[in-house]
Structure formats: structure tokens, C-alpha cells
Design a protein around this motif. Structure first.
Motif, PDB file in Angstrom:
ATOM      1  N   ASP A  14       0.805  -1.220   0.000  1.00 10.81           N
ATOM      2  CA  ASP A  14       0.000   0.000   0.000  1.00 10.81           C
ATOM      3  C   ASP A  14       0.838   1.270   0.000  1.00 10.81           C
ATOM      4  OD1 ASP A  14      -2.495  -1.298  -0.082  1.00 10.81           O
ATOM      5  OD2 ASP A  14      -2.388  -1.679   2.071  1.00 10.81           O
ATOM      6  N   ARG A  15       1.948   1.252   0.723  1.00 12.92           N
ATOM      7  CA  ARG A  15       2.815   2.433   0.758  1.00 12.92           C
ATOM      8  C   ARG A  15       4.278   2.014   0.744  1.00 12.92           C
ATOM      9  NH1 ARG A  15      -0.975   4.510  -0.647  1.00 12.92           N
ATOM     10  NH2 ARG A  15      -2.271   6.069   0.314  1.00 12.92           N
ATOM     11  N   TYR A  16       5.061   2.715  -0.064  1.00 13.72           N
ATOM     12  CA  TYR A  16       6.511   2.568  -0.141  1.00 13.72           C
ATOM     13  C   TYR A  16       7.057   3.967   0.040  1.00 13.72           C
ATOM     14  CZ  TYR A  16      11.115   1.712  -2.284  1.00 13.72           C
ATOM     15  OH  TYR A  16      12.461   1.601  -2.528  1.00 13.72           O
ATOM     16  N   ILE A  17       7.761   4.190   1.146  1.00 10.37           N
ATOM     17  CA  ILE A  17       8.283   5.521   1.443  1.00 10.37           C
ATOM     18  C   ILE A  17       9.794   5.404   1.545  1.00 10.37           C
ATOM     19  CG2 ILE A  17       8.183   7.501   2.996  1.00 10.37           C
ATOM     20  CD1 ILE A  17       5.549   6.095   4.101  1.00 10.37           C
ATOM     21  N   GLU A  18      10.504   6.115   0.669  1.00 11.02           N
ATOM     22  CA  GLU A  18      11.963   6.041   0.664  1.00 11.02           C
ATOM     23  C   GLU A  18      12.556   7.317   1.245  1.00 11.02           C
ATOM     24  OE1 GLU A  18      15.663   4.919  -2.289  1.00 11.02           O
ATOM     25  OE2 GLU A  18      13.606   4.567  -2.946  1.00 11.02           O
ATOM     26  N   PHE A  19      13.334   7.138   2.300  1.00 15.01           N
ATOM     27  CA  PHE A  19      14.069   8.218   2.933  1.00 15.01           C
ATOM     28  C   PHE A  19      15.537   8.097   2.528  1.00 15.01           C
ATOM     29  CE2 PHE A  19      10.419   7.381   5.668  1.00 15.01           C
ATOM     30  CZ  PHE A  19       9.901   8.647   5.865  1.00 15.01           C
ATOM     31  N   SER A  20      16.344   9.060   2.903  1.00 12.23           N
ATOM     32  CA  SER A  20      17.761   9.001   2.550  1.00 12.23           C
ATOM     33  C   SER A  20      18.472   7.841   3.235  1.00 12.23           C
ATOM     34  CB  SER A  20      18.457  10.318   2.894  1.00 12.23           C
ATOM     35  OG  SER A  20      18.360  10.566   4.290  1.00 12.23           O
ATOM     36  N   ASP A  21      17.971   7.409   4.393  1.00  7.65           N
ATOM     37  CA  ASP A  21      18.655   6.373   5.162  1.00  7.65           C
ATOM     38  C   ASP A  21      17.888   5.053   5.309  1.00  7.65           C
ATOM     39  OD1 ASP A  21      16.712   7.551   6.769  1.00  7.65           O
ATOM     40  OD2 ASP A  21      17.878   7.294   8.597  1.00  7.65           O
ATOM     41  N   LYS A  22      16.641   4.987   4.826  1.00  6.85           N
ATOM     42  CA  LYS A  22      15.851   3.761   4.973  1.00  6.85           C
ATOM     43  C   LYS A  22      14.633   3.788   4.058  1.00  6.85           C
ATOM     44  CE  LYS A  22      13.152   5.612   8.816  1.00  6.85           C
ATOM     45  NZ  LYS A  22      12.864   5.512  10.234  1.00  6.85           N
ATOM     46  N   VAL A  23      13.981   2.639   3.972  1.00  4.09           N
ATOM     47  CA  VAL A  23      12.713   2.499   3.260  1.00  4.09           C
ATOM     48  C   VAL A  23      11.674   2.019   4.268  1.00  4.09           C
ATOM     49  CG1 VAL A  23      11.475   1.177   1.495  1.00  4.09           C
ATOM     50  CG2 VAL A  23      13.789   2.003   1.043  1.00  4.09           C
ATOM     51  N   VAL A  24      10.478   2.586   4.209  1.00  2.00           N
ATOM     52  CA  VAL A  24       9.385   2.162   5.076  1.00  2.00           C
ATOM     53  C   VAL A  24       8.268   1.608   4.200  1.00  2.00           C
ATOM     54  CG1 VAL A  24       7.652   2.896   6.762  1.00  2.00           C
ATOM     55  CG2 VAL A  24       9.962   3.864   6.849  1.00  2.00           C
ATOM     56  N   LEU A  25       7.797   0.407   4.558  1.00  2.00           N
ATOM     57  CA  LEU A  25       6.676  -0.220   3.869  1.00  2.00           C
ATOM     58  C   LEU A  25       5.475  -0.255   4.804  1.00  2.00           C
ATOM     59  CD1 LEU A  25       8.509  -3.331   2.365  1.00  2.00           C
ATOM     60  CD2 LEU A  25       8.055  -1.145   1.249  1.00  2.00           C
ATOM     61  N   LEU A  26       4.311   0.111   4.277  1.00  2.00           N
ATOM     62  CA  LEU A  26       3.061   0.044   5.034  1.00  2.00           C
ATOM     63  C   LEU A  26       2.054  -0.768   4.246  1.00  2.00           C
ATOM     64  CD1 LEU A  26       2.614   3.794   6.043  1.00  2.00           C
ATOM     65  CD2 LEU A  26       3.452   1.957   7.490  1.00  2.00           C
ATOM     66  N   ASP A  27       1.319  -1.596   4.953  1.00  2.00           N
ATOM     67  CA  ASP A  27       0.228  -2.325   4.320  1.00  2.00           C
ATOM     68  C   ASP A  27      -0.987  -2.224   5.234  1.00  2.00           C
ATOM     69  OD1 ASP A  27      -0.040  -3.646   1.806  1.00  2.00           O
ATOM     70  OD2 ASP A  27      -0.554  -5.470   2.889  1.00  2.00           O
ATOM     71  N   SER A  49      14.539  -5.512  -0.549  1.00  2.00           N
ATOM     72  CA  SER A  49      15.963  -5.649  -0.223  1.00  2.00           C
ATOM     73  C   SER A  49      16.769  -6.118  -1.428  1.00  2.00           C
ATOM     74  CB  SER A  49      16.168  -6.595   0.963  1.00  2.00           C
ATOM     75  OG  SER A  49      15.843  -7.919   0.614  1.00  2.00           O
ATOM     76  N   ASP A  50      16.130  -6.838  -2.340  1.00  2.00           N
ATOM     77  CA  ASP A  50      16.805  -7.243  -3.576  1.00  2.00           C
ATOM     78  C   ASP A  50      16.989  -6.061  -4.535  1.00  2.00           C
ATOM     79  OD1 ASP A  50      16.929  -9.877  -2.711  1.00  2.00           O
ATOM     80  OD2 ASP A  50      15.199 -10.522  -3.899  1.00  2.00           O
ATOM     81  N   LEU A  51      16.158  -5.035  -4.379  1.00  2.00           N
ATOM     82  CA  LEU A  51      16.185  -3.887  -5.293  1.00  2.00           C
ATOM     83  C   LEU A  51      17.093  -2.748  -4.844  1.00  2.00           C
ATOM     84  CD1 LEU A  51      12.357  -3.645  -6.050  1.00  2.00           C
ATOM     85  CD2 LEU A  51      14.144  -4.582  -7.537  1.00  2.00           C
ATOM     86  N   GLN A  52      17.330  -2.644  -3.540  1.00  2.00           N
ATOM     87  CA  GLN A  52      18.096  -1.511  -3.027  1.00  2.00           C
ATOM     88  C   GLN A  52      18.743  -1.896  -1.699  1.00  2.00           C
ATOM     89  OE1 GLN A  52      16.987   0.636  -0.191  1.00  2.00           O
ATOM     90  NE2 GLN A  52      15.814  -1.221   0.216  1.00  2.00           N
ATOM     91  N   PRO A  53      19.816  -1.172  -1.287  1.00  2.00           N
ATOM     92  CA  PRO A  53      20.602  -1.584  -0.118  1.00  2.00           C
ATOM     93  C   PRO A  53      20.180  -0.992   1.230  1.00  2.00           C
ATOM     94  CG  PRO A  53      21.742   0.166  -1.265  1.00  2.00           C
ATOM     95  CD  PRO A  53      20.491  -0.140  -2.067  1.00  2.00           C
ATOM     96  N   LYS A  54      19.237  -0.066   1.260  1.00  2.00           N
ATOM     97  CA  LYS A  54      18.885   0.611   2.514  1.00  2.00           C
ATOM     98  C   LYS A  54      18.157  -0.336   3.468  1.00  2.00           C
ATOM     99  CE  LYS A  54      18.291   5.014   0.174  1.00  2.00           C
ATOM    100  NZ  LYS A  54      17.319   6.017  -0.238  1.00  2.00           N
TER     101      LYS A  54
END
Length: 75
Positions: A14-27, A49-54
Motif C-alpha cells: 500500500d505504501r513505499y516511502i523512501e528516505f535518505s537512510d531507509k525504506v518504510v513499507l506500510l500495508d 531488499s533485492d532492489l536496493q541496499p537501505k
């Protein structure tokens, strides 16, 4: 948000939020809590995690209405 896994499967969180230091997923979920919800979020975590290193933080938000909700962190 649609996420494409390495195997070509599409996942939708439902939500993918990318910050400079992490990614937050919400469902968002309604109804009763199920262990399948946590398994689903763990799949999303793996795909991201397969798509990006944060680092990734993932949360399930159970909604009955706007005055009654619960948030669970998925690890």
C-alpha cells in the motif's frame, strides 16, 4: 506500489516511502489479524531488499475505522 521480484512476480504494497537512510513499507488491513499478513510483508521486505541496499522497516496497519486502529511492526 507495484514491486517486481527477481523472478518476475508482481507484489503490491500500500505504501513505499523512501528516505535518505531507509525504506518504510506500510500495508493496510481490515478484519482479523492473520499470520499470512506477516508472511506477505516479509515477501515485500525481501523483494525491496533485492532492489536496493537501505534498511527496511515494515508495518501492518489494521483499520476498523479511523478511531480504532493497531500498528504492528514486521521483522
Amino acid at each position: 506500489v507495484e514491486l517486481l521480484s527477481k523472478m518476475g512476480k508482481i507484489y503490491r504494497t500500500d505504501r513505499y516511502i523512501e528516505f535518505s537512510d531507509k525504506v518504510v513499507l506500510l500495508d493496510y488491513k481490515t478484519g482479523i489479524k492473520e499470520s499470512a499478513h506477516h508472511r506477505q510483508m516479509k515477501q515485500y521486505i525481501q523483494v525491496v531488499s533485492d532492489l536496493q541496499p537501505k534498511p527496511i522497516e515494515a508495518f501492518l496497519l489494521y483499520l476498523e475505522d479511523l478511531s480504532d486502529y493497531q500498528i504492528e511492526r514486521v521483522e
